[in-house]
Design a protein around this motif. Structure first.
Motif, PDB file in Angstrom:
ATOM      1  N   ALA A 109       2.333   3.890 -46.544  1.00  0.00           N
ATOM      2  CA  ALA A 109       3.473   3.551 -45.755  1.00  0.00           C
ATOM      3  C   ALA A 109       3.315   3.444 -44.276  1.00  0.00           C
ATOM      4  O   ALA A 109       3.744   2.466 -43.500  1.00  0.00           O
ATOM      5  N   GLU A 110       2.842   4.487 -43.596  1.00  0.00           N
ATOM      6  CA  GLU A 110       2.248   4.291 -42.209  1.00  0.00           C
ATOM      7  C   GLU A 110       1.377   3.147 -41.816  1.00  0.00           C
ATOM      8  O   GLU A 110       1.684   2.562 -40.874  1.00  0.00           O
ATOM      9  N   VAL A 111       0.576   2.747 -42.659  1.00  0.00           N
ATOM     10  CA  VAL A 111      -0.542   1.808 -42.644  1.00  0.00           C
ATOM     11  C   VAL A 111       0.403   0.432 -42.425  1.00  0.00           C
ATOM     12  O   VAL A 111       0.357  -0.383 -41.639  1.00  0.00           O
ATOM     13  N   ARG A 112       1.356   0.377 -43.374  1.00  0.00           N
ATOM     14  CA  ARG A 112       2.280  -0.830 -43.581  1.00  0.00           C
ATOM     15  C   ARG A 112       2.987  -0.918 -42.222  1.00  0.00           C
ATOM     16  O   ARG A 112       3.355  -2.160 -41.573  1.00  0.00           O
ATOM     17  N   LYS A 113       3.697   0.186 -41.907  1.00  0.00           N
ATOM     18  CA  LYS A 113       4.491   0.292 -40.649  1.00  0.00           C
ATOM     19  C   LYS A 113       3.632  -0.287 -39.411  1.00  0.00           C
ATOM     20  O   LYS A 113       4.441  -1.004 -38.622  1.00  0.00           O
ATOM     21  N   GLU A 114       2.381   0.191 -39.087  1.00  0.00           N
ATOM     22  CA  GLU A 114       1.796  -0.032 -38.209  1.00  0.00           C
ATOM     23  C   GLU A 114       1.355  -1.573 -38.264  1.00  0.00           C
ATOM     24  O   GLU A 114       1.480  -2.278 -36.896  1.00  0.00           O
ATOM     25  N   ALA A 115       0.980  -2.128 -39.164  1.00  0.00           N
ATOM     26  CA  ALA A 115       0.633  -3.415 -39.555  1.00  0.00           C
ATOM     27  C   ALA A 115       1.872  -4.322 -39.023  1.00  0.00           C
ATOM     28  O   ALA A 115       1.507  -5.440 -38.472  1.00  0.00           O
ATOM     29  N   ALA A 116       2.978  -4.090 -39.577  1.00  0.00           N
ATOM     30  CA  ALA A 116       4.407  -4.901 -39.060  1.00  0.00           C
ATOM     31  C   ALA A 116       4.586  -4.604 -37.695  1.00  0.00           C
ATOM     32  O   ALA A 116       4.780  -5.808 -37.169  1.00  0.00           O
ATOM     33  N   ARG A 117       4.164  -3.498 -36.951  1.00  0.00           N
ATOM     34  CA  ARG A 117       4.285  -3.373 -35.637  1.00  0.00           C
ATOM     35  C   ARG A 117       3.521  -4.268 -34.760  1.00  0.00           C
ATOM     36  O   ARG A 117       3.905  -4.923 -33.873  1.00  0.00           O
ATOM     37  N   LEU A 118       2.328  -4.178 -35.250  1.00  0.00           N
ATOM     38  CA  LEU A 118       1.227  -5.100 -34.572  1.00  0.00           C
ATOM     39  C   LEU A 118       1.278  -6.437 -34.655  1.00  0.00           C
ATOM     40  O   LEU A 118       1.373  -7.413 -33.892  1.00  0.00           O
ATOM     41  N   LYS A 119       2.151  -6.951 -35.990  1.00  0.00           N
ATOM     42  CA  LYS A 119       2.253  -8.263 -36.211  1.00  0.00           C
ATOM     43  C   LYS A 119       3.305  -8.754 -35.182  1.00  0.00           C
ATOM     44  O   LYS A 119       3.542  -9.715 -34.566  1.00  0.00           O
ATOM     45  N   GLN A 120       4.380  -7.916 -35.166  1.00  0.00           N
ATOM     46  CA  GLN A 120       5.689  -8.149 -34.449  1.00  0.00           C
ATOM     47  C   GLN A 120       5.148  -8.310 -32.697  1.00  0.00           C
ATOM     48  O   GLN A 120       5.679  -9.208 -32.161  1.00  0.00           O
ATOM     49  N   ARG A 121       4.465  -7.478 -32.414  1.00  0.00           N
ATOM     50  CA  ARG A 121       3.850  -7.342 -31.110  1.00  0.00           C
ATOM     51  C   ARG A 121       2.921  -8.723 -30.879  1.00  0.00           C
ATOM     52  O   ARG A 121       3.229  -9.194 -29.811  1.00  0.00           O
ATOM     53  N   LYS A 122       2.395  -9.145 -31.603  1.00  0.00           N
ATOM     54  CA  LYS A 122       1.705 -10.313 -31.754  1.00  0.00           C
ATOM     55  C   LYS A 122       2.394 -11.400 -31.527  1.00  0.00           C
ATOM     56  O   LYS A 122       2.333 -12.589 -30.518  1.00  0.00           O
ATOM     57  N   ALA A 123       3.492 -11.563 -32.319  1.00  0.00           N
ATOM     58  CA  ALA A 123       4.352 -12.705 -32.305  1.00  0.00           C
ATOM     59  C   ALA A 123       5.249 -12.658 -31.190  1.00  0.00           C
ATOM     60  O   ALA A 123       5.458 -13.639 -30.532  1.00  0.00           O
ATOM     61  N   GLU A 124       5.515 -11.437 -30.556  1.00  0.00           N
ATOM     62  CA  GLU A 124       6.286 -11.590 -29.131  1.00  0.00           C
ATOM     63  C   GLU A 124       5.239 -12.030 -28.144  1.00  0.00           C
ATOM     64  O   GLU A 124       5.845 -12.614 -27.139  1.00  0.00           O
ATOM     65  N   ARG A 125       4.102 -11.643 -28.187  1.00  0.00           N
ATOM     66  CA  ARG A 125       3.136 -12.256 -27.171  1.00  0.00           C
ATOM     67  C   ARG A 125       2.943 -13.855 -27.173  1.00  0.00           C
ATOM     68  O   ARG A 125       2.766 -14.442 -26.097  1.00  0.00           O
ATOM     69  N   GLY A 126       2.927 -14.227 -28.455  1.00  0.00           N
ATOM     70  CA  GLY A 126       2.754 -15.525 -28.740  1.00  0.00           C
ATOM     71  C   GLY A 126       4.182 -16.475 -28.120  1.00  0.00           C
ATOM     72  O   GLY A 126       3.866 -17.683 -27.916  1.00  0.00           O
ATOM     73  N   THR A 127       5.291 -15.930 -27.994  1.00  0.00           N
ATOM     74  CA  THR A 127       6.441 -16.459 -27.642  1.00  0.00           C
ATOM     75  C   THR A 127       6.582 -16.483 -26.004  1.00  0.00           C
ATOM     76  O   THR A 127       7.487 -17.339 -25.666  1.00  0.00           O
ATOM     77  N   ARG A 128       5.759 -15.917 -25.600  1.00  0.00           N
ATOM     78  CA  ARG A 128       5.823 -15.734 -23.953  1.00  0.00           C
ATOM     79  C   ARG A 128       4.989 -16.919 -23.014  1.00  0.00           C
ATOM     80  O   ARG A 128       4.206 -17.341 -23.725  1.00  0.00           O
TER      81      ARG A 128
END
Length: 128
Positions: A109-128
């Motif tokens: 569950a922690e691994v999935r949570k971290e993967a989702a966080r990193l994906k979100q972070r990457k998406a946010e950086r892509g929109t800037r």
């Protein structure tokens, strides 16, 4: 010049992996021959009784066991599960809820949570 299309084949182990079944539990004729892409597609589209039974009851290969238990393959090994399990054995483990299984589920569950966080972070950086 005419083009000649050769039939693409795979080893039974590869086909079993793609079908999500444990190779050693498949019929001898499946284990002993090559499987064409068309045969694999036919097995996926209209599985014979032996394939439906294996998918329903097992024994299941480690990736399937891990997915059904909600843990990683490494987590299975840390829990001492190295052999294929049947659906009945998997359900028994879910009912027993051994400490290692709870620990590995929490880790997953922690691994999935971290993967989702990193994906979100990457998406946010892509929109800037």
């Amino acid at each position: 010049m005419t083009s000649h299309q050769s039939t693409q084949t795979m080893k039974p182990a590869t086909a079993a992996k793609k079908l999500g079944v444990y190779l050693e539990a498949t019929p001898a004729e499946f284990r002993e021959g090559m499987v064409s892409r068309d045969e694999l597609n036919a097995l996926q589209a209209d599985p014979p009784e032996w394939l439906r039974d294996l998918r329903r009851n097992g024994p299941h290969p480690r990736p399937v066991v891990a997915a059904k238990l909600g843990v990683s393959i490494s987590g299975l090994a840390r829990g001492g599960i190295t052999e294929p399990l049947t659906t009945e054995q998997i359900e028994a483990l879910k009912q027993e809820r051994p400490e290692w299984l709870e620990r590995e589920r929490a880790t997953q569950a922690e691994v999935r949570k971290e993967a989702a966080r990193l994906k979100q972070r990457k998406a946010e950086r892509g929109t800037r």
